[in-house]
Design a protein around this motif. Structure first.
Motif, PDB file in Angstrom:
ATOM      1  N   ARG A  41       0.906  -1.213   0.090  1.00  0.00           N
ATOM      2  CA  ARG A  41      -0.109   0.352  -0.021  1.00  0.00           C
ATOM      3  C   ARG A  41       0.862   1.716  -0.484  1.00  0.00           C
ATOM      4  NH1 ARG A  41      -3.088  -3.622   4.170  1.00  0.00           N
ATOM      5  NH2 ARG A  41      -4.843  -4.424   2.766  1.00  0.00           N
ATOM      6  N   GLY A  42       2.117   1.096   0.094  1.00  0.00           N
ATOM      7  CA  GLY A  42       2.824   1.885   0.259  1.00  0.00           C
ATOM      8  C   GLY A  42       3.702   1.932   1.043  1.00  0.00           C
ATOM      9  N   SER A  89       9.894  -0.126   2.256  1.00  0.00           N
ATOM     10  CA  SER A  89       8.573  -0.266   0.813  1.00  0.00           C
ATOM     11  C   SER A  89       9.105  -1.224  -0.206  1.00  0.00           C
ATOM     12  CB  SER A  89       8.764   0.568  -0.563  1.00  0.00           C
ATOM     13  OG  SER A  89      10.203   0.914  -0.373  1.00  0.00           O
TER      14      SER A  89
END
Length: 131
Positions: A41-42, A89
């Motif tokens: 999602r980031g 990430s």
């Protein structure tokens, strides 16, 4: 009498499965999948992961993050601040893996009922004892 597959030997199976098994053992772990899904999602911080992944200890989270980073699946970014802010990430190969996980999840959802029915039929069937 069945001829069987004469090309299958324990060594052939081991040679073919070993590299795949090593990778799957790492990425198919309960904690690895949850971390990859969260990072998809980031960028996500350690504390966010710790709060959002129920049941994971701080030690297990640390070990799993290190392993995923070592395997090239996570990028670890340290932002200079006090205290330091660390974000994780997905790498390009992890994004590709995540897409495969999404596809596998879709397959499981589509076939959940069929698999449940097959299990029930199998459990009801009378079979001769194993040789």
């Amino acid at each position: 009498m069945s001829q069987g597959n004469t090309d299958v030997t324990p060594q052939v199976i081991l040679d073919e499965a070993c590299p795949v098994r090593e990778v799957l053992d790492r990425v198919a772990g309960k904690w690895s999948i949850l971390i990859l899904v969260a990072a998809a999602r980031g960028p996500v911080r350690f504390t966010e992961l710790e709060r959002s992944i129920e049941g994971i200890s701080r030690r297990m989270l640390t070990l799993t993050l290190r392993n995923l980073e070592r395997d090239g699946l996570l990028n670890r970014t340290i932002h200079p601040s006090v205290p330091p802010c660390v974000e994780y990430s997905l790498t390009d190969i992890a994004i590709e893996l995540y897409e495969s996980l999404v596809a596998l999840t879709g397959w499981a959802e589509r076939h959940r009922g069929t698999i449940a029915a097959a299990r029930q039929a199998y459990d009801r069937a009378e079979r001769p004892p194993e040789p």
